[in-house]
Design a protein around this motif. Structure first.
Motif, PDB file in Angstrom:
ATOM      1  N   PRO A   1      -0.139   3.896  -6.583  1.00  0.00           N
ATOM      2  CA  PRO A   1      -1.067   5.133  -6.582  1.00  0.00           C
ATOM      3  C   PRO A   1      -2.516   4.731  -6.099  1.00  0.00           C
ATOM      4  O   PRO A   1      -3.038   3.914  -6.788  1.00  0.00           O
ATOM      5  N   ASP A   2      -3.108   5.491  -5.285  1.00  0.00           N
ATOM      6  CA  ASP A   2      -4.331   5.156  -4.735  1.00  0.00           C
ATOM      7  C   ASP A   2      -4.509   3.948  -4.301  1.00  0.00           C
ATOM      8  O   ASP A   2      -5.331   2.858  -5.027  1.00  0.00           O
ATOM      9  N   PRO A   3      -3.756   3.304  -3.395  1.00  0.00           N
ATOM     10  CA  PRO A   3      -3.364   1.859  -3.238  1.00  0.00           C
ATOM     11  C   PRO A   3      -4.598   1.108  -2.831  1.00  0.00           C
ATOM     12  O   PRO A   3      -4.507  -0.088  -3.151  1.00  0.00           O
ATOM     13  N   GLU A   4      -5.673   1.719  -2.381  1.00  0.00           N
ATOM     14  CA  GLU A   4      -6.785   0.897  -1.931  1.00  0.00           C
ATOM     15  C   GLU A   4      -7.897   0.626  -3.099  1.00  0.00           C
ATOM     16  O   GLU A   4      -8.640  -0.171  -3.018  1.00  0.00           O
ATOM     17  N   ARG A   5      -7.477   1.469  -4.437  1.00  0.00           N
ATOM     18  CA  ARG A   5      -8.278   1.015  -5.369  1.00  0.00           C
ATOM     19  C   ARG A   5      -8.047  -0.268  -6.077  1.00  0.00           C
ATOM     20  O   ARG A   5      -6.867  -0.669  -6.298  1.00  0.00           O
TER      21      ARG A   5
ATOM     22  N   PRO B   1       1.808   4.421  -1.434  1.00  0.00           N
ATOM     23  CA  PRO B   1       1.413   5.257  -2.319  1.00  0.00           C
ATOM     24  C   PRO B   1       2.393   5.537  -3.745  1.00  0.00           C
ATOM     25  O   PRO B   1       1.834   5.820  -4.828  1.00  0.00           O
TER      26      PRO B   1
ATOM     27  N   ASP C   1      -7.376  -2.515  -9.029  1.00  0.00           N
ATOM     28  CA  ASP C   1      -6.906  -2.104 -10.644  1.00  0.00           C
ATOM     29  C   ASP C   1      -5.998  -3.072 -10.941  1.00  0.00           C
ATOM     30  O   ASP C   1      -4.560  -3.189 -10.815  1.00  0.00           O
TER      31      ASP C   1
ATOM     32  N   ARG D   1       0.706  -1.316   0.048  1.00  0.00           N
ATOM     33  CA  ARG D   1       0.100   0.031  -0.046  1.00  0.00           C
ATOM     34  C   ARG D   1       0.592   1.107  -0.044  1.00  0.00           C
ATOM     35  O   ARG D   1       0.429   2.297   0.526  1.00  0.00           O
TER      36      ARG D   1
ATOM     37  N   ARG E   1      -2.564  -2.314 -13.169  1.00  0.00           N
ATOM     38  CA  ARG E   1      -1.189  -2.157 -12.364  1.00  0.00           C
ATOM     39  C   ARG E   1      -0.166  -3.534 -12.672  1.00  0.00           C
ATOM     40  O   ARG E   1       0.944  -3.210 -12.511  1.00  0.00           O
TER      41      ARG E   1
END
Length: 503
Positions: free
Chosen positions: A417-421, A413, A423, A411, A426
């Motif tokens: 980036p925006d680690p809780e999203r 960042p 995606d 997590r 990545r």
């Protein structure tokens, strides 16, 4: 008179603690603790009170809060020793990439009653020898032999889930998926179907009991002393719970050894010897028995490695499967994209997909990687440094305990980036290659990385493909509702629930 004696004893204890505290503060470890960010150092007790009286949920939350508060790695000072808690790459890479800092910390010693000096806990020459023995068991050419078992157990899981697949009933994943993973590892590691043994229920029950006992000790610094652990009566119940586990494992080894010897193959390393006749499948245990025949390992060593397989191989994979299913339920677009990708698999008629087929699922592969980033099955590993470790000008002395918090590392960042999203992109090749390789550690990294990672990934893909081919997964548990607890693997205290609809 009695009061005077008690006062004298109490005073003597306080004096001993103060002298010990003074001596510990003259060490390099204390100087490192002063220079590195961390909580207030209390006299004598350091940061111990930050951990006292916390339940597993509070312990997990405490670690996450520290990572946020200090914005990176931090230290603790407990029992006169400095502990480095790693949440960023600069420390993680120095430790994990080194052939110097490969020793596991004292925490792994607590697993010894179950696993002995198996691959997870051993070190030095013994670890290197065991790793060499076991590497062939996880070779790419062996995966097809395991795949048949994965597919059979996945079909059984789907049959079990089908009775709940009306789109209305809530399904709690923990017990169902964990049972699936335990049955799968039992057949792949030991070559036996758990259901055909009368002792199976007792074995499963005791595996869970022992796991809870080991976690309790790991999370309780005041129980690190073997003397205190025995004095408080913890060792007796642990020993009793271990008896049926070790008895079951040894009985399977004896049975498998008889089959191995009866085969009388001239070359125990040949590919043909991976099966002992058409009715008996290859198991990891067979590789160990071949090594035993060459006097590279003894009976107790085999038991250690089999118990290590069983304990390490079922809970970690079960956690990964559960969290990925919950993620797919909460990400319907990703779920449908995975399903459409499955439609492009070649039609093999009555034949099951091959290992190559599962490798040709790039989007599902990225979904699994992103799931393991957000929810790494092993959220925390620990090493004891060999020699000094210098970070940002601070020197941590030899034998510093270094906890690497993979959950927080994933997590960062700066790396994600925006680690809780959620995606999966990545992990597109062109994105991942720009990232430091030590930013993503679901299977650890460096010399002591997980020997079974390809095995685990294939098992995950097999079960997810089978489930997606039969069901649409609908959300019940939302990500923000999950309450985690400190454990040897990433574990949710709250039930992980979904609904299923037949396709």
């Amino acid at each position: 008179m009695l009061v005077a004696v008690l006062v004298f004893i109490l005073g003597s204890c306080v004096a001993v603690l103060l002298v010990r505290d003074f001596q510990s503060k003259q060490t390099d470890g204390y100087q490192a603790a002063l220079r590195y960010p961390g909580g207030t150092l209390m006299p004598v007790f350091g940061n111990l009170f930050e951990l006292l009286f916390k339940n597993p949920v509070q312990t997990f939350t405490y670690a996450r809060a520290n990572a946020t508060q200090y914005g990176g790695s931090y230290r603790q000072w407990i029992d006169g020793k400095v502990i480095l808690n790693v949440t960023r790459i600069k420390e993680a890479e120095k430790i994990l990439s080194s052939t110097q800092h490969t020793r596991k910390s004292i925490l792994y010693r607590f697993l010894h009653p179950l696993m002995g000096d198996g691959l997870l806990c051993s070190r030095g020459a013994k670890w290197q020898q065991r790793r060499r023995i076991l590497t062939p068991a996880f070779h790419f050419n062996i995966l097809p032999k395991f795949l048949t078992i994965f597919q059979e157990e996945s079909e059984k899981l789907v049959q079990q889930l089908d009775s709940f697949a009306d789109g209305v009933q809530e399904i709690v994943l923990q017990s169902i998926v964990t049972s699936f993973a335990l049955h799968t590892i039992c057949e792949t590691a030991m070559g036996v179907k758990l259901d055909v043994y009368r002792e199976a229920d007792e074995y499963k029950k005791k595996v869970y009991e022992v796991g809870e006992m080991l976690v309790h000790r790991t999370m309780s610094p005041w129980l690190y002393s073997d003397r205190v652990y025995r004095l408080l009566g913890y060792d007796g119940p642990l020993a009793e719970s271990l008896k049926p586990i070790h008895h079951f494992t040894r009985s399977i080894i004896r049975q498998r050894r008889q089959n191995f010897q009866a085969a009388q193959r001239p070359d125990p390393n040949s590919e043909e010897n991976m099966y002992f006749g058409s009715k008996q499948r290859y198991a990891m245990l067979d590789t160990l028995l071949a090594a035993e025949a060459k006097q590279q390992i003894d009976e107790e060593g085999i038991r250690e490695e089999v118990d290590t397989f069983m304990f390490e191989g079922h809970d970690t994979t079960a956690a990964a499967i559960m969290f990925t299913i919950v993620l797919l339920a909460n990400e319907p677009e990703a779920q449908e994209r995975c399903y459409k990708e499955l439609q492009d698999l070649p039609d093999r008629g009555s034949e099951k997909p091959s290992v190559q087929d599962y490798q040709n699922l790039p989007y599902l592969d990225r979904v699994i990687k992103e799931s393991l980033r957000l929810y790494p099955s092993v959220a925390f590993i620990s090493r004891a440094t060999t020699g000094e470790l210098v970070v940002d000008g601070t020197t941590f002395p030899h034998n510093t305990m270094a906890h690497i918090h993979i959950y927080d590392l994933h997590r960062d960042p700066a790396q994600f980036p925006d680690p809780e999203r959620f995606d999966p992109d990545r992990f597109l090749p062109e994105v991942a290659e720009k990232r430091n390789p030590y930013a993503y550690l679901p299977f650890s990294a460096g010399p002591r990385n997980c020997i079974g990672q390809k095995f685990a990934q294939l098992e995950m893909k097999t079960v997810l493909v089978t489930v997606l081919q039969h069901f649409r997964i609908r959300p019940v548990t939302r990500r923000e509702e999950i309450v985690f607890m400190a454990d040897l693997v990433l574990r949710a205290k709250t039930p992980l629930k979904v609904r299923l609809e037949r396709r």
